[in-house]
Write a protein that holds these residues in place. Structure first.
Motif, short mmCIF file in Angstrom:
data_model
loop_
_atom_site.label_atom_id
_atom_site.label_comp_id
_atom_site.label_asym_id
_atom_site.label_seq_id
_atom_site.Cartn_x
_atom_site.Cartn_y
_atom_site.Cartn_z
N GLU A 48 57.13 39.36 19.13
CA GLU A 48 57.25 39.11 17.70
C GLU A 48 55.90 39.27 17.01
N ARG A 57 53.84 34.16 13.11
CA ARG A 57 54.79 33.37 12.33
C ARG A 57 54.67 33.61 10.83
N GLN A 65 57.01 36.37 9.57
CA GLN A 65 58.42 36.36 9.93
C GLN A 65 59.36 36.33 8.72
N ALA A 99 64.20 37.82 13.77
CA ALA A 99 62.75 37.85 13.97
C ALA A 99 62.19 39.20 13.55
#
Length: 548
Positions: free
Chosen positions: A126, A129, A132, A142
């Motif tokens: 990913e 954060r 996202q 994601a």
């Protein structure tokens, strides 16, 4: 080990390298060779992976590769407006053809790639954060990182990713994130039917920054103890400049004028008038061929009514589960006579077919000028009144669903109702276009992907409602989202719109006065969302609108 752009002979040799699982090949690309030292640490990849074949691709070598191995993509490749779009498409093709590891040049390798060698899965991670939200706003689980990836040669996932790029190829000047970049990769992975073939990780694996600015809340993935590389994150997707004093002053005047237009309904007051139990009643799990009422508001629809009904007759849904209700009023052409004839000829085909008289109580605008911003508040308030009047007259029926449809929609896929109902959401809309795969025609269906500042927002409030330009940066229409099977929406259009009848019975109607500066179908979509009922758009399901 090879340093520099690969000669053609070496390319031929590489095609025959046996590749059980992820082969020991490392790909990096840049405009020219060598890479400027301030751009990234390419030497770290070579130093820590002496057993790996290092392949550097400059622009010339990369285009030669595309021309030789993917000639069917060359026109799209050459047509991109941004070099990074070509680099994105090419990296997927490199992994499809050769396999191995692809790494952006603005990275630093931290440890050997050996633990990845031979793995049969595609290995991805990913993004951090703080990025996202780009995925979450579009309904994706994601946002995946496409700056460093590992794969066996020939993995079919890359065919799906490339196909997503092709779906968006008409957006050559669109944002990289959603034409070739991480959103394209994320959508393909989210839709992949064999999740065991993909090893997903938190950002720790490939995408941590050198400043560790936003580490994952918790490491996950098969290689949770491995941290292969850092990314320098030199780019930025969006840059905003603070407004200067004059713009702030003008904004204050616009806000004052906006407030003086009158009080706007608030969510709490609207919620208090609704039947919450009915609003949130679940769709029955065993519902098969539910009753559908097609509501068609029409004024001066003489030129399209017959073709519209032909399209409805072409639906493969049981006709004895469909009733058609025309809400007609204020017509100055032959619409009433045409409706009378259509009902006489086809009423027996459906569960019911009738005409109800509605009055818009709104001024008439010249057809060619009806889209002008100055007309929209009065025009759309009138449309909302007509819709609400029509739906109130049919709520006593026992229909499970209301399918709103404009009379000038002339092409429907035969499985339209089946596709909309299969989503099992309470508000669903397809993409309305003038030609297959063309731009969206119904621009009232949109997703907000960003939040403009107050100065920018107020600049687009005209006539008391929010009216941004078509290509507004913070808004996406369904043709912008064709890499997704389904997408949450803020506003919905009314050209074709499926609504659970319980919602209307509960009191969810089309705002006749602005709700959050939106009217009619746009206002209904945003109001429903604020009530916890998220409208869903289907970018790949298309209906055709008449060109007139």
């Amino acid at each position: 080990m090879f340093f520099g752009p690969p000669p053609i002979a070496l390319l031929a040799d590489m095609t025959s390298i046996p590749t059980p699982g992820i082969p020991r090949i490392l790909h990096q690309t840049w405009h020219t060779f060598p890479v400027p030292i301030e751009t990234g640490d390419t030497a770290s990849w070579q130093r820590l992976n002496p057993r790996w074949q290092y392949q550097f691709w400059d622009d010339t070598a990369l285009r030669d590769f595309m021309a030789g191995q993917f000639p069917q993509l060359l026109q799209v490749y050459d047509g991109y407006a941004h070099p990074v779009q070509r680099a994105d498409l090419a990296r997927y093709c490199l992994l499809k053809h050769f396999g191995g590891v692809y790494a952006d040049v603005d990275t630093r390798c931290l440890q050997s790639l050996e633990p990845l060698a031979g793995d049969p899965r595609v290995i991805l991670c990913e993004e951090p954060r703080d990025r996202q939200h780009h995925a979450h706003r579009r309904g994706l689980p994601a946002l995946l990182f496409n700056g460093t990836m590992a794969s066996p040669a020939g993995h079919p996932l890359w065919d799906a990713v490339i196909d997503h790029c092709l779906r968006m190829s008409s957006r050559t000047t669109g944002h990289v994130l959603e034409t070739t970049g991480p959103l394209i990769l994320s959508a393909a992975v989210a839709q992949w039917a064999q999740p065991d073939e993909i090893a997903l990780h938190s950002s720790h694996l490939f995408a941590e920054s050198d400043s560790d600015r936003c580490p994952p809340a918790e490491r996950f993935g098969p290689f949770r103890d491995l941290c292969v590389s850092q990314h320098f994150w030199q780019g930025s997707w969006f840059r905003e400049r603070p407004p200067h004093a004059l713009k702030r002053a003008v904004t204050k005047l616009r806000k004052l004028r906006h407030r003086l237009r009158g009080r706007r309904p608030r969510l709490a007051a609207l919620r208090a008038r609704m039947d919450e139990t009915l609003l949130h009643r679940e769709i029955p799990a065993d519902e098969r061929f539910p009753k559908v009422t097609i509501l068609i508001p029409v004024r001066n629809g003489a030129s399209t009514l017959a073709r519209n009904l032909d399209a409805i007759l072409g639906l493969d849904y049981p006709k004895n589960r469909i009733q058609i209700v025309y809400g007609e009023g204020d017509s100055s052409d032959e619409t009433p006579e045409i409706l009378k004839g259509l009902i006489a000829r086809h009423a027996a085909t459906f569960a019911g077919m009738r005409r109800l008289e509605t009055r818009r109580n709104a001024p008439h605008f010249p057809h060619a000028r009806r889209w002008r911003p100055a007309f929209q508040a009065k025009r759309r308030a009138g449309l909302a009144r007509a819709r609400n009047e029509l739906v109130r007259q049919v709520l006593a029926d026992d229909s499970d669903w209301i399918l709103w449809m404009d009379a000038d929609v002339i092409g429907l896929p035969s499985d339209l109702l089946t596709a909309l109902l299969a989503v099992r959401e309470k508000i669903v809309t397809p993409d309305c276009v003038l030609e297959p795969d063309g731009p969206s025609y119904d621009l009232n269906a949109f997703l907000d992907i960003g939040e403009p500042g107050e100065v920018e927002y107020m600049r687009h409030v005209r006539g008391g409602i929010f009216q941004p330009p078509v290509n507004y940066w913070a808004r996406r229409h369904l043709d912008d989202l064709r890499y997704l099977d389904r997408v949450p929406l803020n506003g919905v259009g009314g050209t074709v719109l499926l609504v659970r009848a319980d919602l209307h019975r509960a009191g969810l109607l089309f705002p006749e006065t602005p709700y959050r500066d939106l009217l009619e179908t746009e206002g209904l979509g945003q109001l429903a969302r604020d009530l916890g009922i998220v409208p869903v758009g289907l970018p790949s399901v298309q209906v055709l609108h008449d060109r007139q």
